[in-house]
Motif scaffolding. Sequence first.
Motif, PDB file in Angstrom:
ATOM      1  N   GLN A  10       0.903  -1.195   0.276  1.00 48.75           N
ATOM      2  CA  GLN A  10      -0.049  -0.300   0.121  1.00 48.75           C
ATOM      3  C   GLN A  10       0.871   1.437  -0.331  1.00 48.75           C
ATOM      4  O   GLN A  10       1.587   1.260   0.910  1.00 48.75           O
ATOM      5  CB  GLN A  10      -0.904  -0.030   0.809  1.00 48.75           C
ATOM      6  CG  GLN A  10      -1.699  -0.858   1.353  1.00 48.75           C
ATOM      7  CD  GLN A  10      -3.482  -1.117   0.124  1.00 48.75           C
ATOM      8  OE1 GLN A  10      -3.152   0.420  -0.122  1.00 48.75           O
ATOM      9  NE2 GLN A  10      -3.635  -2.130  -0.625  1.00 48.75           N
ATOM     10  N   GLN A  11       0.834   2.175  -0.859  1.00 49.66           N
ATOM     11  CA  GLN A  11       1.523   3.287  -0.796  1.00 49.66           C
ATOM     12  C   GLN A  11       0.694   4.854  -0.403  1.00 49.66           C
ATOM     13  O   GLN A  11      -0.400   4.739  -1.119  1.00 49.66           O
ATOM     14  CB  GLN A  11       1.727   3.454  -2.825  1.00 49.66           C
ATOM     15  CG  GLN A  11       2.231   4.760  -2.814  1.00 49.66           C
ATOM     16  CD  GLN A  11       3.890   5.207  -2.638  1.00 49.66           C
ATOM     17  OE1 GLN A  11       4.848   4.071  -1.871  1.00 49.66           O
ATOM     18  NE2 GLN A  11       4.177   6.659  -1.883  1.00 49.66           N
ATOM     19  N   PRO A  12       1.281   5.363   0.408  1.00 43.98           N
ATOM     20  CA  PRO A  12       1.108   6.710   0.715  1.00 43.98           C
ATOM     21  C   PRO A  12       0.434   7.055  -0.247  1.00 43.98           C
ATOM     22  O   PRO A  12       0.917   7.262  -0.800  1.00 43.98           O
ATOM     23  CB  PRO A  12       1.633   7.162   1.787  1.00 43.98           C
ATOM     24  CG  PRO A  12       1.952   6.297   2.087  1.00 43.98           C
ATOM     25  CD  PRO A  12       2.813   5.375   0.660  1.00 43.98           C
ATOM     26  N   LEU A  26       2.645  11.829  -4.223  1.00 41.17           N
ATOM     27  CA  LEU A  26       3.146  10.125  -3.728  1.00 41.17           C
ATOM     28  C   LEU A  26       4.561  10.536  -3.316  1.00 41.17           C
ATOM     29  O   LEU A  26       5.256  10.607  -3.785  1.00 41.17           O
ATOM     30  CB  LEU A  26       3.381   9.213  -5.162  1.00 41.17           C
ATOM     31  CG  LEU A  26       2.300   8.721  -6.388  1.00 41.17           C
ATOM     32  CD1 LEU A  26       2.897   8.074  -7.012  1.00 41.17           C
ATOM     33  CD2 LEU A  26       1.265   7.962  -4.765  1.00 41.17           C
ATOM     34  N   SER A 281      -6.123  12.155   1.317  1.00 42.55           N
ATOM     35  CA  SER A 281      -4.564  11.358   1.506  1.00 42.55           C
ATOM     36  C   SER A 281      -5.468  10.095   2.211  1.00 42.55           C
ATOM     37  O   SER A 281      -6.678  10.037   2.066  1.00 42.55           O
ATOM     38  CB  SER A 281      -4.356  11.805   2.496  1.00 42.55           C
ATOM     39  OG  SER A 281      -4.844  11.848   3.958  1.00 42.55           O
ATOM     40  N   THR A 283      -3.869   5.927   1.284  1.00 43.45           N
ATOM     41  CA  THR A 283      -2.997   4.371   0.684  1.00 43.45           C
ATOM     42  C   THR A 283      -4.051   3.933  -0.717  1.00 43.45           C
ATOM     43  O   THR A 283      -4.951   3.654  -1.302  1.00 43.45           O
ATOM     44  CB  THR A 283      -3.052   3.664   1.702  1.00 43.45           C
ATOM     45  OG1 THR A 283      -3.741   2.718   1.872  1.00 43.45           O
ATOM     46  CG2 THR A 283      -1.996   4.089   2.416  1.00 43.45           C
ATOM     47  N   ARG A 285      -3.334   0.850  -3.701  1.00 34.83           N
ATOM     48  CA  ARG A 285      -2.521  -0.785  -4.093  1.00 34.83           C
ATOM     49  C   ARG A 285      -1.514   0.284  -5.699  1.00 34.83           C
ATOM     50  O   ARG A 285      -2.548   0.160  -6.671  1.00 34.83           O
ATOM     51  CB  ARG A 285      -2.808  -1.507  -3.817  1.00 34.83           C
ATOM     52  CG  ARG A 285      -2.088  -2.178  -4.025  1.00 34.83           C
ATOM     53  CD  ARG A 285      -3.085  -3.981  -5.015  1.00 34.83           C
ATOM     54  NE  ARG A 285      -4.172  -4.324  -3.434  1.00 34.83           N
ATOM     55  CZ  ARG A 285      -3.208  -5.145  -2.737  1.00 34.83           C
ATOM     56  NH1 ARG A 285      -2.032  -6.037  -2.318  1.00 34.83           N
ATOM     57  NH2 ARG A 285      -3.821  -5.443  -1.018  1.00 34.83           N
TER      58      ARG A 285
END
Length: 286
Positions: A10-12, A26, A281, A283, A285
Amino acid sequence: MSARVARPAQQPFAKGHGAGNDFIVLPDPDGRLTLSAADVVSLCDRRTGIGADGVLRAVRSAADPEAAAMASDTEWFMDYRNADGTPGQMCGNGIRVLARYLVDAGHIQPGTLTLATRSGLRTVHVAHRTADYDGPVTVDMGRPRLPGPPGITVSAGAHSWPALHVDMGNPHAVAFVDDLRHPGDLSSPPNVTPPDAYPHGVTVEFVVRRGPYDLALRVHERGVGETRACGTGACAAVAATLHTGAPAGIYTVGMPGGQLRVDALADGSMELTGPAAIVASGTVRL
Protein backbone atom coordinates in the motif's frame (compact mmCIF):
# COMPACT_ATOMS: atom_id res chain seq x y z
CA MET A 1 21.37 7.17 -3.76
CA SER A 2 19.36 4.67 -1.73
CA ALA A 3 18.99 1.19 -3.21
CA ARG A 4 15.66 0.42 -4.81
CA VAL A 5 13.62 -2.12 -2.86
CA ALA A 6 10.32 -3.90 -3.36
CA ARG A 7 7.56 -1.34 -3.20
CA PRO A 8 5.02 -1.48 -0.38
CA ALA A 9 1.72 -3.28 -0.86
CA GLN A 10 0.00 0.00 0.00
CA GLN A 11 1.56 3.26 -1.17
CA PRO A 12 0.67 6.47 0.71
CA PHE A 13 -0.71 9.26 -1.47
CA ALA A 14 -2.25 12.72 -1.27
CA LYS A 15 -4.61 14.37 -3.75
CA GLY A 16 -4.34 18.07 -4.45
CA HIS A 17 -5.20 20.67 -7.06
CA GLY A 18 -4.38 24.16 -8.23
CA ALA A 19 -7.41 25.90 -9.75
CA GLY A 20 -8.90 22.52 -10.66
CA ASN A 21 -5.70 21.16 -12.23
CA ASP A 22 -5.41 18.03 -10.07
CA PHE A 23 -2.51 15.81 -9.07
CA ILE A 24 -1.69 12.69 -7.09
CA VAL A 25 1.29 13.22 -4.78
CA LEU A 26 3.33 10.10 -3.98
CA PRO A 27 5.74 10.64 -1.08
CA ASP A 28 9.02 8.83 -1.81
CA PRO A 29 11.63 10.78 0.18
CA ASP A 30 14.37 8.15 -0.10
CA GLY A 31 13.84 7.34 -3.79
CA ARG A 32 12.80 3.73 -3.21
CA LEU A 33 9.69 3.70 -5.40
CA THR A 34 9.96 2.41 -8.96
CA LEU A 35 7.08 4.09 -10.79
CA SER A 36 6.26 2.81 -14.28
CA ALA A 37 4.28 4.57 -16.99
CA ALA A 38 1.56 1.95 -16.54
CA ASP A 39 1.39 2.79 -12.82
CA VAL A 40 0.84 6.46 -13.64
CA VAL A 41 -1.84 5.74 -16.23
CA SER A 42 -3.65 3.48 -13.77
CA LEU A 43 -3.50 6.01 -10.93
CA CYS A 44 -4.73 8.87 -13.13
CA ASP A 45 -7.69 6.93 -14.59
CA ARG A 46 -10.81 8.73 -13.35
CA ARG A 47 -12.96 5.58 -13.29
CA THR A 48 -10.66 2.80 -12.15
CA GLY A 49 -7.96 4.79 -10.35
CA ILE A 50 -7.76 7.83 -8.11
CA GLY A 51 -8.06 10.20 -11.05
CA ALA A 52 -5.79 13.15 -11.86
CA ASP A 53 -4.11 15.19 -14.58
CA GLY A 54 -0.72 13.93 -13.41
CA VAL A 55 1.43 12.41 -10.69
CA LEU A 56 3.97 14.23 -8.51
CA ARG A 57 6.56 11.98 -6.87
CA ALA A 58 8.03 13.87 -3.91
CA VAL A 59 11.62 12.66 -3.62
CA ARG A 60 14.74 14.14 -2.06
CA SER A 61 17.09 15.47 -4.73
CA ALA A 62 20.02 13.46 -3.43
CA ALA A 63 18.00 10.24 -3.80
CA ASP A 64 17.15 10.65 -7.50
CA PRO A 65 19.74 10.53 -10.31
CA GLU A 66 17.85 13.15 -12.33
CA ALA A 67 18.16 15.69 -9.50
CA ALA A 68 21.36 14.68 -7.74
CA ALA A 69 23.31 17.56 -9.31
CA MET A 70 20.85 20.00 -7.70
CA ALA A 71 20.98 18.41 -4.22
CA SER A 72 23.34 21.07 -2.89
CA ASP A 73 20.79 23.76 -3.82
CA THR A 74 17.53 22.14 -2.69
CA GLU A 75 16.36 19.14 -0.69
CA TRP A 76 13.30 18.21 -2.78
CA PHE A 77 12.76 17.23 -6.42
CA MET A 78 9.44 17.25 -8.32
CA ASP A 79 9.30 14.09 -10.42
CA TYR A 80 6.28 15.07 -12.52
CA ARG A 81 4.54 12.56 -14.80
CA ASN A 82 1.74 13.38 -17.24
CA ALA A 83 -1.44 11.34 -17.09
CA ASP A 84 -0.24 9.22 -20.03
CA GLY A 85 2.85 8.21 -18.05
CA THR A 86 5.38 10.39 -19.84
CA PRO A 87 7.80 12.51 -17.77
CA GLY A 88 7.13 16.25 -17.69
CA GLN A 89 9.81 18.93 -17.54
CA MET A 90 7.84 21.57 -15.67
CA CYS A 91 4.32 22.09 -14.29
CA GLY A 92 3.34 25.46 -12.83
CA ASN A 93 0.33 24.21 -10.89
CA GLY A 94 2.01 20.93 -10.00
CA ILE A 95 4.97 22.59 -8.33
CA ARG A 96 2.64 24.79 -6.31
CA VAL A 97 0.65 21.73 -5.18
CA LEU A 98 3.85 19.90 -4.28
CA ALA A 99 5.03 22.85 -2.21
CA ARG A 100 1.70 22.93 -0.38
CA TYR A 101 1.98 19.19 0.28
CA LEU A 102 5.52 19.48 1.66
CA VAL A 103 4.36 22.21 4.04
CA ASP A 104 1.24 20.32 5.12
CA ALA A 105 3.26 17.13 5.69
CA GLY A 106 5.74 19.00 7.88
CA HIS A 107 8.75 18.51 5.60
CA ILE A 108 9.28 22.26 5.19
CA GLN A 109 8.01 25.45 6.80
CA PRO A 110 5.78 28.04 5.09
CA GLY A 111 7.71 30.80 3.39
CA THR A 112 10.17 30.82 0.51
CA LEU A 113 11.82 27.61 -0.65
CA THR A 114 13.53 26.16 -3.71
CA LEU A 115 12.43 23.00 -5.52
CA ALA A 116 14.19 21.05 -8.26
CA THR A 117 12.46 20.17 -11.55
CA ARG A 118 13.60 18.68 -14.83
CA SER A 119 13.74 22.28 -16.07
CA GLY A 120 16.02 23.35 -13.23
CA LEU A 121 15.50 25.10 -9.92
CA ARG A 122 12.34 27.05 -9.10
CA THR A 123 11.72 29.38 -6.17
CA VAL A 124 8.32 28.95 -4.50
CA HIS A 125 6.63 31.00 -1.78
CA VAL A 126 3.98 29.26 0.33
CA ALA A 127 1.80 31.63 2.33
CA HIS A 128 0.73 30.76 5.88
CA ARG A 129 -2.71 29.19 5.96
CA THR A 130 -5.61 30.79 7.78
CA ALA A 131 -8.54 29.15 9.53
CA ASP A 132 -10.57 28.94 6.32
CA TYR A 133 -8.04 29.32 3.49
CA ASP A 134 -4.89 27.43 2.54
CA GLY A 135 -3.25 30.64 1.32
CA PRO A 136 -1.83 31.32 -2.14
CA VAL A 137 1.33 29.75 -3.51
CA THR A 138 3.64 31.71 -5.82
CA VAL A 139 6.33 30.25 -8.07
CA ASP A 140 9.05 32.07 -10.01
CA MET A 141 8.54 30.70 -13.53
CA GLY A 142 11.65 32.31 -15.00
CA ARG A 143 11.85 33.97 -18.41
CA PRO A 144 9.80 32.62 -21.34
CA ARG A 145 11.73 31.88 -24.51
CA LEU A 146 10.22 32.91 -27.84
CA PRO A 147 9.74 32.97 -30.75
CA GLY A 148 10.40 29.40 -31.76
CA PRO A 149 9.64 27.48 -34.94
CA PRO A 150 8.03 29.85 -37.50
CA GLY A 151 4.81 29.31 -39.39
CA ILE A 152 2.96 27.29 -36.75
CA THR A 153 -0.76 26.72 -37.34
CA VAL A 154 -3.20 25.15 -34.89
CA SER A 155 -6.49 23.58 -36.02
CA ALA A 156 -9.38 22.45 -33.82
CA GLY A 157 -13.07 22.16 -34.43
CA ALA A 158 -13.75 23.78 -37.79
CA HIS A 159 -11.18 26.55 -37.33
CA SER A 160 -7.48 27.20 -37.79
CA TRP A 161 -5.29 29.90 -36.26
CA PRO A 162 -1.68 31.04 -36.44
CA ALA A 163 0.15 30.19 -33.22
CA LEU A 164 3.24 31.45 -31.43
CA HIS A 165 5.78 29.11 -29.86
CA VAL A 166 6.55 29.82 -26.19
CA ASP A 167 9.00 27.77 -24.11
CA MET A 168 8.17 27.81 -20.38
CA GLY A 169 10.45 24.89 -19.60
CA ASN A 170 7.96 22.88 -21.65
CA PRO A 171 6.72 23.71 -25.18
CA HIS A 172 3.55 25.70 -25.89
CA ALA A 173 1.75 26.85 -29.03
CA VAL A 174 -0.45 29.87 -28.25
CA ALA A 175 -3.33 30.86 -30.54
CA PHE A 176 -5.50 33.96 -30.05
CA VAL A 177 -9.17 33.25 -30.82
CA ASP A 178 -12.41 35.23 -30.90
CA ASP A 179 -14.47 32.71 -28.94
CA LEU A 180 -13.35 29.93 -26.60
CA ARG A 181 -16.13 27.74 -27.97
CA HIS A 182 -14.58 27.65 -31.44
CA PRO A 183 -11.92 24.98 -30.67
CA GLY A 184 -14.72 22.55 -29.77
CA ASP A 185 -13.90 19.27 -28.05
CA LEU A 186 -10.29 19.25 -26.83
CA SER A 187 -10.19 15.69 -25.55
CA SER A 188 -7.98 14.88 -28.54
CA PRO A 189 -4.87 16.89 -29.43
CA PRO A 190 -5.40 19.80 -31.84
CA ASN A 191 -3.68 19.45 -35.19
CA VAL A 192 -0.42 21.41 -35.22
CA THR A 193 1.54 22.10 -38.41
CA PRO A 194 4.22 21.81 -39.61
CA PRO A 195 4.20 18.27 -38.22
CA ASP A 196 7.90 18.32 -37.36
CA ALA A 197 7.66 21.50 -35.24
CA TYR A 198 7.02 19.53 -32.05
CA PRO A 199 8.30 15.96 -32.40
CA HIS A 200 7.55 15.26 -28.73
CA GLY A 201 4.15 16.96 -28.64
CA VAL A 202 3.06 20.39 -27.46
CA THR A 203 0.62 22.01 -25.06
CA VAL A 204 -1.80 24.26 -26.95
CA GLU A 205 -3.49 27.38 -25.54
CA PHE A 206 -6.56 29.07 -27.06
CA VAL A 207 -6.66 32.61 -25.69
CA VAL A 208 -9.26 35.38 -25.63
CA ARG A 209 -8.29 38.89 -24.59
CA ARG A 210 -11.06 40.11 -22.30
CA GLY A 211 -9.48 43.49 -21.59
CA PRO A 212 -6.22 45.09 -20.49
CA TYR A 213 -4.33 42.65 -18.27
CA ASP A 214 -7.24 40.18 -18.48
CA LEU A 215 -7.12 36.91 -20.44
CA ALA A 216 -9.24 33.76 -20.65
CA LEU A 217 -8.09 30.48 -22.11
CA ARG A 218 -8.65 26.80 -22.69
CA VAL A 219 -5.76 24.35 -22.79
CA HIS A 220 -5.03 20.99 -24.32
CA GLU A 221 -2.11 19.80 -22.24
CA ARG A 222 0.45 17.50 -23.81
CA GLY A 223 0.07 13.97 -22.45
CA VAL A 224 -3.13 14.81 -20.55
CA GLY A 225 -5.95 16.32 -22.64
CA GLU A 226 -8.02 19.37 -21.81
CA THR A 227 -7.28 20.48 -18.26
CA ARG A 228 -9.24 22.84 -16.07
CA ALA A 229 -6.15 24.99 -15.58
CA CYS A 230 -2.51 25.10 -16.65
CA GLY A 231 0.11 27.20 -14.88
CA THR A 232 2.76 27.15 -17.59
CA GLY A 233 -0.05 27.72 -20.10
CA ALA A 234 -1.19 30.83 -18.26
CA CYS A 235 2.36 32.19 -18.38
CA ALA A 236 2.72 31.24 -22.06
CA ALA A 237 -0.51 33.12 -22.85
CA VAL A 238 0.80 36.24 -21.11
CA ALA A 239 4.16 35.91 -22.86
CA ALA A 240 2.42 35.72 -26.25
CA THR A 241 0.33 38.78 -25.32
CA LEU A 242 3.45 40.73 -24.42
CA HIS A 243 4.95 39.70 -27.77
CA THR A 244 2.12 41.60 -29.51
CA GLY A 245 3.21 44.80 -27.76
CA ALA A 246 1.11 44.67 -24.59
CA PRO A 247 2.82 46.08 -21.48
CA ALA A 248 4.28 44.14 -18.58
CA GLY A 249 2.23 44.09 -15.40
CA ILE A 250 -0.10 41.92 -13.37
CA TYR A 251 -2.37 39.76 -15.54
CA THR A 252 -5.49 37.88 -14.53
CA VAL A 253 -5.87 34.58 -16.39
CA GLY A 254 -9.27 32.88 -16.23
CA MET A 255 -9.63 29.18 -16.99
CA PRO A 256 -12.47 26.66 -16.54
CA GLY A 257 -11.16 25.63 -13.11
CA GLY A 258 -10.53 29.08 -11.69
CA GLN A 259 -8.27 32.08 -11.87
CA LEU A 260 -4.51 32.49 -11.73
CA ARG A 261 -2.38 35.62 -11.50
CA VAL A 262 0.70 36.12 -13.64
CA ASP A 263 3.10 38.93 -12.75
CA ALA A 264 5.03 39.83 -15.90
CA LEU A 265 8.04 41.62 -14.43
CA ALA A 266 10.15 44.31 -16.05
CA ASP A 267 13.19 42.00 -16.28
CA GLY A 268 11.23 39.56 -18.47
CA SER A 269 10.62 36.93 -15.80
CA MET A 270 7.20 35.79 -14.60
CA GLU A 271 5.65 34.83 -11.29
CA LEU A 272 2.59 32.59 -11.08
CA THR A 273 0.22 32.86 -8.10
CA GLY A 274 -2.94 31.00 -7.23
CA PRO A 275 -4.65 28.56 -4.90
CA ALA A 276 -3.13 25.16 -4.13
CA ALA A 277 -4.85 22.75 -1.79
CA ILE A 278 -4.48 19.17 -0.56
CA VAL A 279 -7.98 17.70 -0.45
CA ALA A 280 -7.48 14.03 0.45
CA SER A 281 -4.93 11.44 1.56
CA GLY A 282 -4.80 7.69 1.95
CA THR A 283 -3.10 4.60 0.57
CA VAL A 284 -3.35 2.96 -2.82
CA ARG A 285 -2.24 -0.39 -4.24
CA LEU A 286 0.11 0.04 -7.18
